[in-house]
Design an enzyme around this catalytic site. Structure first.
Site, PDB file in Angstrom:
ATOM      1  N   ASP A  25       0.907  -1.342   0.097  1.00 25.53           N
ATOM      2  CA  ASP A  25       0.043  -0.028   0.035  1.00 25.53           C
ATOM      3  C   ASP A  25       0.894   1.424   0.031  1.00 25.53           C
ATOM      4  O   ASP A  25       1.960   1.541   0.909  1.00 25.53           O
ATOM      5  CB  ASP A  25      -0.948  -0.041   1.133  1.00 25.53           C
ATOM      6  N   ARG A  29       0.150   7.685  -2.730  1.00 24.82           N
ATOM      7  CA  ARG A  29       0.877   8.904  -1.917  1.00 24.82           C
ATOM      8  C   ARG A  29       2.193   9.003  -2.227  1.00 24.82           C
ATOM      9  O   ARG A  29       2.788   9.958  -2.312  1.00 24.82           O
ATOM     10  CB  ARG A  29       0.680   8.390  -0.239  1.00 24.82           C
ATOM     11  N   ASN A  73     -10.811  -2.832  -6.639  1.00 19.50           N
ATOM     12  CA  ASN A  73      -9.967  -2.050  -7.282  1.00 19.50           C
ATOM     13  C   ASN A  73     -10.603  -1.578  -8.673  1.00 19.50           C
ATOM     14  O   ASN A  73     -10.130  -0.782  -9.484  1.00 19.50           O
ATOM     15  CB  ASN A  73      -8.429  -2.621  -7.668  1.00 19.50           C
TER      16      ASN A  73
HETATM   17  C1  FPP Z   1      -1.713   0.400  -3.473  1.00 16.86           C
HETATM   18  O1  FPP Z   1      -1.481   1.699  -3.507  1.00 16.86           O
HETATM   19  C2  FPP Z   1      -1.232  -0.747  -4.322  1.00 16.86           C
HETATM   20  C3  FPP Z   1      -2.157  -1.193  -5.250  1.00 16.86           C
HETATM   21  C4  FPP Z   1      -3.503  -1.000  -5.430  1.00 16.86           C
HETATM   22  C5  FPP Z   1      -1.709  -2.007  -6.387  1.00 16.86           C
HETATM   23  C6  FPP Z   1      -0.286  -2.598  -5.957  1.00 16.86           C
HETATM   24  C7  FPP Z   1       0.477  -3.106  -7.519  1.00 16.86           C
HETATM   25  C8  FPP Z   1       1.908  -3.083  -7.551  1.00 16.86           C
HETATM   26  C9  FPP Z   1       2.578  -2.653  -6.349  1.00 16.86           C
HETATM   27  C10 FPP Z   1       2.346  -3.374  -8.567  1.00 16.86           C
HETATM   28  C11 FPP Z   1       2.807  -4.618  -8.702  1.00 16.86           C
HETATM   29  C12 FPP Z   1       1.693  -5.675  -9.096  1.00 16.86           C
HETATM   30  C13 FPP Z   1       1.738  -6.598 -10.038  1.00 16.86           C
HETATM   31  C14 FPP Z   1       0.621  -7.527 -10.144  1.00 16.86           C
HETATM   32  C15 FPP Z   1       2.907  -6.620 -11.038  1.00 16.86           C
HETATM   33  P1  FPP Z   1      -2.489   2.696  -3.718  1.00 16.86           P
HETATM   34  O2  FPP Z   1      -2.773   2.919  -5.106  1.00 16.86           O
HETATM   35  O3  FPP Z   1      -3.929   2.197  -3.129  1.00 16.86           O
HETATM   36  O4  FPP Z   1      -1.887   3.791  -2.862  1.00 16.86           O
HETATM   37  P2  FPP Z   1      -2.336   5.239  -1.910  1.00 16.86           P
HETATM   38  O5  FPP Z   1      -3.162   4.370  -0.728  1.00 16.86           O
HETATM   39  O6  FPP Z   1      -1.117   5.920  -1.538  1.00 16.86           O
HETATM   40  O7  FPP Z   1      -3.140   5.800  -2.929  1.00 16.86           O
END
Ligand code: FPP
EC number: 2.5.1.-
Length: 253
Positions: A25, A29, A73
């Site tokens: 996560d 950010r 998502n």
């Molecule tokens: C959460 O960050 C992350 C995700 C929804 C996606 C995770 C995916 C990766 C790290 C890429 C690798 C994955 C694969 C399948 C190759 P967020 O966008 O929710 O961050 P935020 O909470 O700060 O907005």
């Protein structure tokens, strides 16, 4: 191994973890703090994932399960969904040969229905190509939801009943063996980065006796040092599985 046999009656000496799951996560950010598009945060997230996979075996980890894309998502803006799908294409294209050579078996958890056809095909090919590997198991949850997985496991049992293959009421082992994670080692540790403290529908059944570690680091900054820190925290925990401590309880300061 089933959940029933995974739970010993007393404490275990600090060891492991064998199976670690990560809720990666904080990509958004991380990007926002730098004035960059979210897509860059996700791309850097892939780099963090590569570093983490490489570091895991040296810490005794045999299985890593990461949350790449949840059933929830899909509600993100179409551009971002498409970026995340694109990452699977590039990740598999750029890393499959290396994973294969390193003895990694890749398994993708989650429903295939609803995925773009080319992604479903890429996943199938990658799983087939690495199926014989047994040095390390990498499970990527993609279009995955813990509740949906539990429903699927229950439905599988019901279908077996309807087909006359069993008359037994559903039990723990039927669920454990019907989940997408069936056959993987019992889950020891769940890590969530970015300071958020919730499971977000990840590995709900498997989490029953897992230790939870929440780290403040944003996922794109994650790597070997942060993973080692989480493992050391895990090793200090006393796991009782609902039983009593074998040693007298530690008195905290
Ligand atoms: C959460 O960050 C992350 C995700 C929804 C996606 C995770 C995916 C990766 C790290 C890429 C690798 C994955 C694969 C399948 C190759 P967020 O966008 O929710 O961050 P935020 O909470 O700060 O907005």
């Amino acid at each position: 191994m089933t959940a029933d046999s995974a739970a010993p009656s007393g404490s275990r000496p600090p060891a492991g973890p064998r199976h670690v799951a990560i809720i990666m996560d904080g990509n958004g950010r991380w990007a926002k703090a730098r004035g960059l598009p979210r897509a860059v945060g996700h791309r850097e997230g892939v780099q963090a994932l590569k570093r983490t996979i490489q570091a895991a075996p040296d810490l005794g980890i045999q299985c890593l399960t990461v949350f790449g894309f949840s059933t929830e998502n899909w509600s993100r803006p179409p551009d971002e969904v498409s970026d995340l799908m694109g990452l699977v294409r590039t990740y598999v294209a750029s890393d499959l040969a290396r994973l294969e050579k390193a003895g990694v078996r890749l398994r993708v958890l989650g429903r295939r229905e609803g995925l773009p056809a080319d992604i479903a095909a890429i996943i199938e090919r990658a799983e087939a190509q690495t199926a014989h590997n047994d040095r390390f198991l990498l499970q990527v949850a993609f279009n995955y939801g813990g509740r949906a997985d539990l429903i699927d496991a229950a439905r599988r049992h019901m279908q077996r009943m309807l087909a006359g293959e069993t008359i037994e009421p559903i039990g723990e082992a039927d669920i454990t063996d019907g989940l997408a994670t069936a056959g993987s080692p019992p889950l020891d540790l769940i890590i969530r980065t970015s300071g958020e403290q919730r499971l977000s529908n990840f590995l709900l059944w498997e989490a029953a006796y897992a230790e939870l570690v929440f780290q403040d680091v944003l996922w794109p900054d994650y790597g070997p040092k942060a993973l080692e820190e989480a493992v050391l925290i895990f090793r200090q925990r006393e796991r009782r599985y609902g039983g009593r401590a074998v040693e007298p309880a530690r008195v905290s300061a």
